[in-house]
Design an enzyme around this catalytic site. Structure first.
Site, short mmCIF file in Angstrom:
data_model
loop_
_atom_site.label_atom_id
_atom_site.label_comp_id
_atom_site.label_asym_id
_atom_site.label_seq_id
_atom_site.Cartn_x
_atom_site.Cartn_y
_atom_site.Cartn_z
N CYS A 177 0.84 -1.20 0.00
CA CYS A 177 0.00 0.00 0.00
C CYS A 177 0.88 1.25 0.00
O CYS A 177 1.39 1.66 1.05
CB CYS A 177 -0.93 -0.03 1.22
N CYS A 232 -0.40 4.10 2.16
CA CYS A 232 -0.23 3.88 3.61
C CYS A 232 1.22 4.10 4.04
O CYS A 232 1.48 4.67 5.09
CB CYS A 232 -0.60 2.44 4.00
N ASP A 233 2.16 3.62 3.25
CA ASP A 233 3.54 3.51 3.74
C ASP A 233 4.55 4.39 3.01
O ASP A 233 5.72 4.43 3.40
CB ASP A 233 4.00 2.03 3.64
C1 LIG Z 1 0.19 -4.37 5.67
C2 LIG Z 1 -0.97 -3.43 5.47
C3 LIG Z 1 -0.84 -2.11 5.86
C4 LIG Z 1 -1.91 -1.23 5.70
N1 LIG Z 1 -1.76 0.06 6.14
C5 LIG Z 1 -2.81 0.91 6.06
C6 LIG Z 1 -2.70 2.24 6.57
O1 LIG Z 1 -1.64 2.66 7.06
N2 LIG Z 1 -3.80 3.04 6.47
C7 LIG Z 1 -4.96 2.63 5.90
O2 LIG Z 1 -5.93 3.40 5.88
N3 LIG Z 1 -5.09 1.37 5.40
C8 LIG Z 1 -4.05 0.51 5.47
N4 LIG Z 1 -4.17 -0.75 4.95
C9 LIG Z 1 -5.42 -1.11 4.26
C10 LIG Z 1 -6.52 -1.45 5.28
O3 LIG Z 1 -6.07 -2.50 6.09
C11 LIG Z 1 -7.79 -1.86 4.55
O4 LIG Z 1 -8.21 -0.81 3.71
C12 LIG Z 1 -8.92 -2.17 5.54
O5 LIG Z 1 -8.53 -3.17 6.46
C13 LIG Z 1 -10.16 -2.66 4.78
O6 LIG Z 1 -11.15 -3.02 5.70
P1 LIG Z 1 -12.30 -4.04 5.29
O7 LIG Z 1 -13.09 -4.25 6.52
O8 LIG Z 1 -12.98 -3.59 4.06
O9 LIG Z 1 -11.55 -5.38 4.87
P2 LIG Z 1 -10.52 -6.30 5.67
O10 LIG Z 1 -9.73 -5.54 6.66
O11 LIG Z 1 -9.81 -7.07 4.62
O12 LIG Z 1 -11.46 -7.29 6.50
C14 LIG Z 1 -12.20 -8.29 5.87
C15 LIG Z 1 -12.43 -9.43 6.86
O13 LIG Z 1 -13.36 -10.34 6.30
C16 LIG Z 1 -12.94 -11.65 6.57
N5 LIG Z 1 -13.51 -12.50 5.52
C17 LIG Z 1 -13.24 -12.46 4.19
N6 LIG Z 1 -14.00 -13.37 3.53
C18 LIG Z 1 -14.74 -14.00 4.47
C19 LIG Z 1 -15.69 -15.06 4.40
N7 LIG Z 1 -16.03 -15.63 3.24
N8 LIG Z 1 -16.26 -15.49 5.56
C20 LIG Z 1 -15.93 -14.90 6.75
N9 LIG Z 1 -15.02 -13.90 6.87
C21 LIG Z 1 -14.46 -13.45 5.73
C22 LIG Z 1 -11.42 -11.59 6.54
O14 LIG Z 1 -10.85 -12.63 7.31
C23 LIG Z 1 -11.16 -10.21 7.16
O15 LIG Z 1 -10.99 -10.28 8.57
C24 LIG Z 1 -3.13 -1.67 5.10
C25 LIG Z 1 -3.25 -2.99 4.68
C26 LIG Z 1 -2.19 -3.87 4.86
C27 LIG Z 1 -2.34 -5.30 4.42
#
Ligand SMILES: Cc1cc2nc3c(=O)[nH]c(=O)nc-3n(C[C@H](O)[C@H](O)[C@H](O)COP(=O)(O)OP(=O)(O)OC[C@H]3O[C@@H](n4cnc5c(N)ncnc54)[C@H](O)[C@@H]3O)c2cc1C
Length: 306
Positions: free
Chosen positions: A134, A137-138
């Site tokens: 990302c 982010c970084d």
């Molecule tokens: C290393 C890293 C660093 C990051 N740094 C930043 C940052 O500094 N700032 C920032 O704003 N964003 C950052 N991000 C991005 C941020 O993490 C995401 O934008 C955010 O987490 C998205 O949230 P979400 O709830 O949409 O999805 P996710 O966080 O991906 O959560 C989805 C969840 O659904 C679960 N899931 C998926 N499919 C299923 C299923 N079929 N059944 C049950 N459960 C399921 C998964 O296990 C997961 O826990 C970073 C991402 C990474 C990987």
């Protein structure tokens, strides 16, 4: 099978937890189904500096854990299972999971997406220690440093151009001799003096001490090995939304992200999508949390009008 819940949320990342917070504070009967751990992919972030309310930054694991703690404070029920299919039966949604079936009147899908990995030695070890997926982010952690971007599509070039704000040099490593990115991005990247291209090249391994120091490379045409000193590598080789089990039920874009309107409604009444999994998301914690809140409020209105 469980009783019929008013709302089931699929995924316990920032989008799902924010939806859960809003819905359970509105006293809805909400079940959140998560396949791994509450907090989502932000748990993997070493430091988050762009989520409002944390002027000193916050570690991803702390932020994810705090979000989970807040969301579960108001009567949220949770189940640990993988959702494998959703069927619409009348006004009910039947969710098949690894642990059996669940029923709900409304579903919010917040399953996020996964970055494709290079799959090379060192990638996992140095994730958060120089390996990033990302740029937004970084990027700011790499001021005046030489970094690499792996990929040749729109994301790779957008990231490279963005990263030139911070880095002294951005080396774009691409396994072909042509880019897949749009012409306008290519023109901008070629015109940027901080960007250099390494064509027909793949990363073989990532090495370092506590942080990334070097990439071992191979030219796929000549077979010649080389190395590149960098302090960071941004991997931009694709993103896979967790929507495989939704094909045929929801409208997905060409990559597989779920199409929604401004209320996070999909084309199927009573099914909403929020966060990184939806088409057009900027894929940040702040947007995921906002989407989750929007979806929960829209879900509550849907239930009230049904
Ligand atoms: C290393 C890293 C660093 C990051 N740094 C930043 C940052 O500094 N700032 C920032 O704003 N964003 C950052 N991000 C991005 C941020 O993490 C995401 O934008 C955010 O987490 C998205 O949230 P979400 O709830 O949409 O999805 P996710 O966080 O991906 O959560 C989805 C969840 O659904 C679960 N899931 C998926 N499919 C299923 C299923 N079929 N059944 C049950 N459960 C399921 C998964 O296990 C997961 O826990 C970073 C991402 C990474 C990987």
């Amino acid at each position: 099978m469980d009783r019929t819940h008013q709302l089931i949320i699929v995924g316990g990342g920032p989008a799902g937890l924010s939806a859960a917070l809003y819905a359970s504070r509105s006293k809805l009967d909400v079940l959140l189904i998560e396949k791994a751990g509450l907090g989502g992919q932000i748990l993997n972030a070493e430091m988050v500096e762009n989520y409002p309310g944390f002027p000193k930054g916050v570690s991803g694991s702390e932020l994810g854990t705090l979000m989970a703690e807040q969301a579960t404070k108001y009567g949220l029920q949770t189940a640990f299972a993988e959702v494998q299919g959703i069927e619409i039966r009348g006004d009910e949604k039947i969710l098949s999971t690894s642990e059996g079936q669940y029923r709900a009147k409304v579903v919010i899908i917040a399953g996020g997406s996964e970055h494709s990995k290079l799959g090379v030695p060192g990638e996992e070890k140095f994730t958060g220690k120089g390996v990033s997926y990302c740029a937004m982010c970084d990027g700011a952690f790499f001021r005046d440093q030489v970094i690499a971007v792996v990929g040749g599509g729109n994301v790779a070039l957008n990231d490279s151009l963005f990263l030139t704000k911070f880095a002294s040099k951005v080396k774009v490593i691409h396994r072909r001799d042509q880019l897949r990115a749009t012409r306008i991005l290519q023109d901008r990247a070629f015109a940027n003096p901080k960007i250099e291209f390494l064509w027909d090249t793949v990363v073989e391994s990532i090495t370092g001490d506590k942080l990334v120091r070097e990439l071992k490379l191979k030219n796929v045409k000549t077979g010649k090995a080389s190395s590149l000193d960098v302090s960071g590598v941004f991997v931009a080789v694709g993103l896979r939304p967790n929507t495989g089990y939704l094909k045929g039920l929801l409208t997905l874009d060409e990559v597989g992200f779920i199409s929604v309107n401004a209320q996070m409604e999909t084309g199927v009444p009573g099914v909403f999508a929020a966060g990184d999994i939806r088409a057009g998301s900027i894929r940040q914690v702040v947007s995921a949390a906002g989407d989750g809140a929007t979806a929960a409020i829209a879900a509550e209105r849907y239930l009230a009008s049904a």
